[in-house]
Design a protein around this motif. Structure first.
Motif, PDB file in Angstrom:
ATOM      1  N   ALA A   1      55.708  55.043  41.835  1.00  0.00           N
ATOM      2  CA  ALA A   1      56.021  56.065  40.837  1.00  0.00           C
ATOM      3  C   ALA A   1      54.791  56.920  40.564  1.00  0.00           C
ATOM      4  O   ALA A   1      53.653  56.426  40.575  1.00  0.00           O
ATOM      5  N   THR A   2      55.017  58.215  40.324  1.00  0.00           N
ATOM      6  CA  THR A   2      53.902  59.142  40.115  1.00  0.00           C
ATOM      7  C   THR A   2      53.901  59.667  38.685  1.00  0.00           C
ATOM      8  O   THR A   2      54.931  59.703  38.001  1.00  0.00           O
ATOM      9  N   LEU A   3      52.717  60.127  38.270  1.00  0.00           N
ATOM     10  CA  LEU A   3      52.538  60.699  36.936  1.00  0.00           C
ATOM     11  C   LEU A   3      51.633  61.919  37.070  1.00  0.00           C
ATOM     12  O   LEU A   3      50.790  61.991  37.991  1.00  0.00           O
ATOM     13  N   GLY A   4      51.790  62.877  36.141  1.00  0.00           N
ATOM     14  CA  GLY A   4      50.933  64.050  36.128  1.00  0.00           C
ATOM     15  C   GLY A   4      51.043  64.863  37.392  1.00  0.00           C
ATOM     16  O   GLY A   4      50.010  65.238  37.975  1.00  0.00           O
ATOM     17  N   ALA A   5      52.273  65.078  37.833  1.00  0.00           N
ATOM     18  CA  ALA A   5      52.509  65.866  39.052  1.00  0.00           C
ATOM     19  C   ALA A   5      51.782  65.246  40.240  1.00  0.00           C
ATOM     20  O   ALA A   5      51.176  65.950  41.065  1.00  0.00           O
TER      21      ALA A   5
ATOM     22  N   ALA B   1      49.177  63.220  40.199  1.00  0.00           N
ATOM     23  CA  ALA B   1      47.742  62.958  40.053  1.00  0.00           C
ATOM     24  C   ALA B   1      47.449  61.466  39.992  1.00  0.00           C
ATOM     25  O   ALA B   1      46.366  61.019  40.372  1.00  0.00           O
ATOM     26  N   VAL B   2      48.428  60.678  39.488  1.00  0.00           N
ATOM     27  CA  VAL B   2      48.279  59.231  39.391  1.00  0.00           C
ATOM     28  C   VAL B   2      49.515  58.586  39.997  1.00  0.00           C
ATOM     29  O   VAL B   2      50.643  59.048  39.778  1.00  0.00           O
ATOM     30  N   VAL B   3      49.296  57.510  40.740  1.00  0.00           N
ATOM     31  CA  VAL B   3      50.384  56.750  41.334  1.00  0.00           C
ATOM     32  C   VAL B   3      50.308  55.320  40.810  1.00  0.00           C
ATOM     33  O   VAL B   3      49.228  54.716  40.801  1.00  0.00           O
ATOM     34  N   LEU B   4      51.457  54.789  40.355  1.00  0.00           N
ATOM     35  CA  LEU B   4      51.502  53.369  40.015  1.00  0.00           C
ATOM     36  C   LEU B   4      51.675  52.613  41.326  1.00  0.00           C
ATOM     37  O   LEU B   4      52.778  52.524  41.878  1.00  0.00           O
ATOM     38  N   ASP B   5      50.587  52.089  41.845  1.00  0.00           N
ATOM     39  CA  ASP B   5      50.600  51.432  43.143  1.00  0.00           C
ATOM     40  C   ASP B   5      51.436  50.162  43.122  1.00  0.00           C
ATOM     41  O   ASP B   5      52.009  49.779  44.144  1.00  0.00           O
TER      42      ASP B   5
ATOM     43  N   GLY C   1      41.008  58.382  44.698  1.00  0.00           N
ATOM     44  CA  GLY C   1      40.834  57.169  45.483  1.00  0.00           C
ATOM     45  C   GLY C   1      40.582  55.935  44.645  1.00  0.00           C
ATOM     46  O   GLY C   1      40.641  54.810  45.174  1.00  0.00           O
ATOM     47  N   ASP C   2      40.265  56.087  43.358  1.00  0.00           N
ATOM     48  CA  ASP C   2      40.029  54.924  42.496  1.00  0.00           C
ATOM     49  C   ASP C   2      41.303  54.103  42.355  1.00  0.00           C
ATOM     50  O   ASP C   2      42.398  54.643  42.120  1.00  0.00           O
ATOM     51  N   LEU C   3      41.169  52.784  42.497  1.00  0.00           N
ATOM     52  CA  LEU C   3      42.259  51.859  42.234  1.00  0.00           C
ATOM     53  C   LEU C   3      41.866  51.027  41.028  1.00  0.00           C
ATOM     54  O   LEU C   3      40.874  50.304  41.055  1.00  0.00           O
ATOM     55  N   VAL C   4      42.660  51.124  39.965  1.00  0.00           N
ATOM     56  CA  VAL C   4      42.311  50.517  38.686  1.00  0.00           C
ATOM     57  C   VAL C   4      43.353  49.473  38.320  1.00  0.00           C
ATOM     58  O   VAL C   4      44.548  49.783  38.236  1.00  0.00           O
ATOM     59  N   ARG C   5      42.888  48.243  38.108  1.00  0.00           N
ATOM     60  CA  ARG C   5      43.765  47.221  37.556  1.00  0.00           C
ATOM     61  C   ARG C   5      43.718  47.334  36.045  1.00  0.00           C
ATOM     62  O   ARG C   5      42.663  47.233  35.423  1.00  0.00           O
TER      63      ARG C   5
ATOM     64  N   LEU D   1      49.014  46.323  35.664  1.00  0.00           N
ATOM     65  CA  LEU D   1      49.411  47.581  36.295  1.00  0.00           C
ATOM     66  C   LEU D   1      48.279  48.034  37.210  1.00  0.00           C
ATOM     67  O   LEU D   1      47.105  47.957  36.837  1.00  0.00           O
ATOM     68  N   PHE D   2      48.646  48.546  38.388  1.00  0.00           N
ATOM     69  CA  PHE D   2      47.652  48.980  39.368  1.00  0.00           C
ATOM     70  C   PHE D   2      47.809  50.480  39.583  1.00  0.00           C
ATOM     71  O   PHE D   2      48.759  50.935  40.242  1.00  0.00           O
ATOM     72  N   TRP D   3      46.907  51.253  38.979  1.00  0.00           N
ATOM     73  CA  TRP D   3      46.955  52.711  39.066  1.00  0.00           C
ATOM     74  C   TRP D   3      46.019  53.188  40.180  1.00  0.00           C
ATOM     75  O   TRP D   3      44.929  52.670  40.347  1.00  0.00           O
ATOM     76  N   ARG D   4      46.505  54.227  40.907  1.00  0.00           N
ATOM     77  CA  ARG D   4      45.663  54.854  41.914  1.00  0.00           C
ATOM     78  C   ARG D   4      45.577  56.350  41.619  1.00  0.00           C
ATOM     79  O   ARG D   4      46.605  57.026  41.450  1.00  0.00           O
ATOM     80  N   ALA D   5      44.352  56.856  41.515  1.00  0.00           N
ATOM     81  CA  ALA D   5      44.145  58.287  41.236  1.00  0.00           C
ATOM     82  C   ALA D   5      44.097  59.056  42.556  1.00  0.00           C
ATOM     83  O   ALA D   5      43.448  58.632  43.513  1.00  0.00           O
ATOM     84  N   THR D   6      44.816  60.183  42.578  1.00  0.00           N
ATOM     85  CA  THR D   6      44.799  61.037  43.777  1.00  0.00           C
ATOM     86  C   THR D   6      43.999  62.312  43.561  1.00  0.00           C
ATOM     87  O   THR D   6      43.528  62.913  44.528  1.00  0.00           O
TER      88      THR D   6
END
Length: 759
Positions: free
Chosen positions: A635-639, A641-645, A709-713, A663-668
């Motif tokens: 799922a994506t957020l902010g057009a 910009a962020v993906v719930l990996d 590219g950041d992956l945030v738990r 939750l594991f977020w990935r910034a694009t």
């Protein structure tokens, strides 16, 4: 002049110009310091503080070297020795003022420092408790006020609520250190008044280097201030009870009553610092009795004009003219004057005592019950006298025996000076040894008096010895002796040499221990080293498990735990994404953790080289977020910009407990704002039964700082209230802008699957 060589002429000119230079130097340096202060960092930059400090020191030196100052100041060996002793005392009390910070290794500092901060921040000057009297708390309110004004000038504070406790503690401790150094000076004054200049210097030197006394001066507690004010009050008591007075009729009456008032005022101030200082009343009463007796004796001698060399018992020798009578204050008048001073001094230190008398009595009863009956685990003794003797020998074996010998000499000799000192020592010792709870810091006000008696003993023995040697030398003058023998005789009969030798022997052990203790206080504690180790190996927002009373983490990390680490297995920590676990090895649970978890990644031990608890940090082996198991989402957020990996939760939770959710977020691409994560637990009708709204990683790593590219738990554990009925619910999540409450989910709330709630 033409025939005078050049070098002598230059020397003569320099000699003539020197007084003029010394006369104008203070003004020139004062002007330079004024300009340096005015220009400040804006012009001088980083050199501003060093330049200002150098100019201030130079100005002080020029003032001391000014011809008029030099002409008026009489430098004596006593003054030089006292300055040296005070410099040593100050050094042993200030070098380690930052000891342990930001951790507070002393268990009682908060009772004074935190109370002072509370009063300044709230404007409520009624104490929270009367376990300690309030004088030193109010003094620390003044310190906090000056600290706040300094911080406001430095751009650190806007309101008293902004005061940084760590910075304030350094200032607060500095006041204790200054009072501790002042107590050394007062010990000299008291010793000089009672037993002479030499005894005063030796007593000051001994108290300056006692390790416990120097160590206690590093903390925001009442023991060192109580020692200072006890000595200050006792100095007035000595003037009242021992110091000779000249007949002066009405003037003597006033001065004696004034001394009684001042002595009582000092006792009141001392009692307002720490309750057990109230035992000074006994010394005050002894001084009043001695003063009244001395005045009565003076009055009789004045009335009957008794001269020992011309005594004649005939009636004609009596001189009963009114002019010969010297009216002396009665004991009752002295008592009233002392009582008035005591009440005034105590009221200034404890202004609400009459209004809060029931609370004061209740707290005093609690202290008495705690010390005599309830006890204090780890600080109890069935033989308190032996404990305090053992503690005194740890200050220095020779010093301890000298103190004991000084007390014995005072009992045997019983001069007025001895009686006054014993009026302090005896009640204090009986007070300390009459309870089961033992803390050596409670003996701080007593130790200067023991040092004074020890110094008096040393001076008495040396004087006796040198007198005996002098008599022996006179008898053996007729007999020739070899040069070495004569030298040894002269040396052993030299009073100054003997006093210096004995002083060195008495001071060697305590001075070495005090220097060692100060060295340890100047080193980072185990907590500080452990904190630095963690800071170098963790990322922003990372969770660290801390057992109670171990570490204070920086704001970028999240502390969890607060209970023994062995409550969970290593696998549980790995599942929760907790890589580091901090364990307190001084507890039984620490040994159990070593047995359960194996070898720690790091140990931080005292080993006689530093202070602090012994700690171990375990690396649980928690995997990197990139390889942790999870349920994929996308799922994506902010057009985009962020993906719930992905996400992970057990799918089952008991009502009244917490659902573990990762939750594991990935910034694009970069995000412009700091967003908040919401988690909702909803029923079949879409009603929320539980929710959580917290920024990612509890704000430690805001979304505006995420890089592509950041992956945030992001652990968003959800508490499910007990009122939630058993059943099946859906878990939803997303992000929104807290300022506008606008969600940024691209396709509505993100479905995180089903959660079953049980009882």
């Amino acid at each position: 002049m033409a025939n005078v060589p050049v070098e002598p002429r230059v020397a003569a000119q320099t000699q003539r110009d020197r007084p003029r230079l010394l006369r104008y130097a203070p003004g020139v340096l004062a002007l330079a310091l004024f300009l340096a202060l005015a220009l400040g960092r804006g012009v001088l930059g980083a050199a501003a503080v060093p330049v200002q400090g150098a100019l201030a020191l130079a100005l002080l030196g020029s003032i001391l070297a000014h011809p008029q100052v030099v002409a008026r100041v009489r430098v004596t060996r006593t003054a030089v020795a006292l300055v040296g002793i005070l410099a040593l005392a100050l050094g042993l009390r200030v070098l380690g003022l930052r000891f342990g910070l930001p951790y507070f290794e002393h268990p009682d500092e908060w009772a004074v420092a935190d109370e002072a901060l509370r009063m300044l921040r709230t404007g409520d000057y009624t104490p929270f408790s009367y376990t300690y009297p309030t004088l030193y708390v109010y003094m620390q309110v003044g310190v906090a006020t000056f600290h706040f004004l300094w911080g406001a000038g430095a751009g650190l504070y806007r309101t008293p609520a902004d005061i940084d406790p760590v910075r304030f503690y350094v200032w607060a401790r500095a006041l204790t250190a200054l009072l501790g150094t002042g107590a050394v000076a007062l010990t000299f004054l008291v010793g000089r008044s009672l037993y002479g200049r030499t005894a005063g210097l030796l007593a000051a030197a001994l108290i300056a280097v006692m390790p416990a006394v120097a160590g206690d001066a590093h903390y925001v507690t009442t023991d060192t201030p109580a020692m200072f004010f006890t000595l200050l009050a006792f100095l007035a008591i000595v003037r009242l009870g021992v110091a000779p007075e000249h007949d002066g009729g009405r003037e003597t009456l006033r001065s004696t009553l004034a001394l009684a008032f001042v002595a009582g005022f000092g006792v009141g101030i001392a009692t307002a610092t720490k309750w057990n200082a109230g035992a000074l009343v006994i010394a005050l009463l002894a001084a009043i009795v001695l003063a009244a007796y001395r005045r009565m004796s003076d009055a009789r001698r004045s009335t009957f004009n008794l001269q020992p060399s011309t005594f004649n018992p005939q009636p004609s020798t009596l001189n009963l003219q009114p002019s010969t009578f010297n009216l002396q204050p009665s004991t009752l008048n002295l008592l009233l004057a002392a009582l008035a001073g005591l009440l005034l001094g105590f009221t200034l230190g404890v202004p609400f005592w009459l209004r809060d008398l029931p609370r004061i009595l209740t707290d005093l009863a609690g202290i008495i019950r705690h010390y005599r009956f309830d006890g204090h685990p780890g600080a109890e003794s069935d033989q308190p006298a032996l404990f305090y003797w053992w503690a005194l020998t740890r200050e220095g074996m020779l010093l301890a025996w000298a103190c004991l010998g000084g007390v014995a000499l005072a009992f045997l000799r019983r001069k007025s000076a001895d009686i006054l000192v014993l009026a302090v020592v005896v009640p204090a010792v009986l007070q300390l040894t009459g309870v089961k709870v033992v803390f050596f810091r409670n003996a701080m006000p007593l130790l200067p008096f023991l040092c004074i008696l020890a110094a008096a003993l040393v001076v008495a023995i040396v004087d006796w010895w040198t007198t005996a040697k002098r008599d022996t030398a006179v008898q053996s003058e007729r007999r020739e002796a070899p040069a070495p023998v004569a030298f040894v005789r002269r040396l052993t009969g030299n009073r100054t040499a003997l006093l210096l030798a004995v002083a060195a022997l008495l001071m060697a052990e305590p001075l070495a221990q005090a220097i060692h203790d100060e060295t340890l206080r100047s080193r980072p504690t185990t907590r500080i080293l452990a904190g630095e180790w963690l800071e170098a190996r963790t990322t922003d927002g990372e969770r660290v498990w801390l057992e109670d009373n171990t570490l204070i983490l920086s704001p970028r990390l999240r502390a969890i735990g607060g209970e023994p680490a062995i409550r969970h297995e290593l696998a549980w920590y790995r599942e929760q994404g907790i890589r580091f676990v901090v364990v307190h090895l001084d507890r039984d649970t620490g040994v159990a953790a070593l047995n359960a978890f194996g070898e720690p990644a790091a140990r931080f031990l005292r080993s006689g080289e530093r202070h602090g608890p012994e700690l171990a940090i375990f690396d649980t082996g928690a995997p990197d977020a990139a390889i942790e198991p999870r349920t994929p989402s996308g799922a994506t957020l902010g057009a985009g910009a962020v993906v719930l990996d992905g996400y992970r939760h057990p799918g089952r939770v008991q009502a009244g407990t917490t659902l573990s959710l990762a939750l594991f977020w990935r910034a694009t691409r970069p995000l412009p704002l700091d967003y908040t994560v919401y988690v909702h637990l909803v029923d079949a009708a879409g009603n929320k039964v539980a929710q959580r709204d917290v920024p990612p990683l509890e704000g430690r790593r805001p979304t505006s700082a995420w890089q592509p590219g950041d992956l945030v738990r992001d652990d968003q554990d959800l508490f499910v209230p007990e009122t939630v009925a058993p059943g099946t619910y859906r878990l939803l999540a997303g992000m929104y802008d807290a300022a506008t409450m606008t969600p940024i989910n691209d396709a509505g709330p993100i479905d995180l699957g089903v959660v079953t709630v049980t009882r």
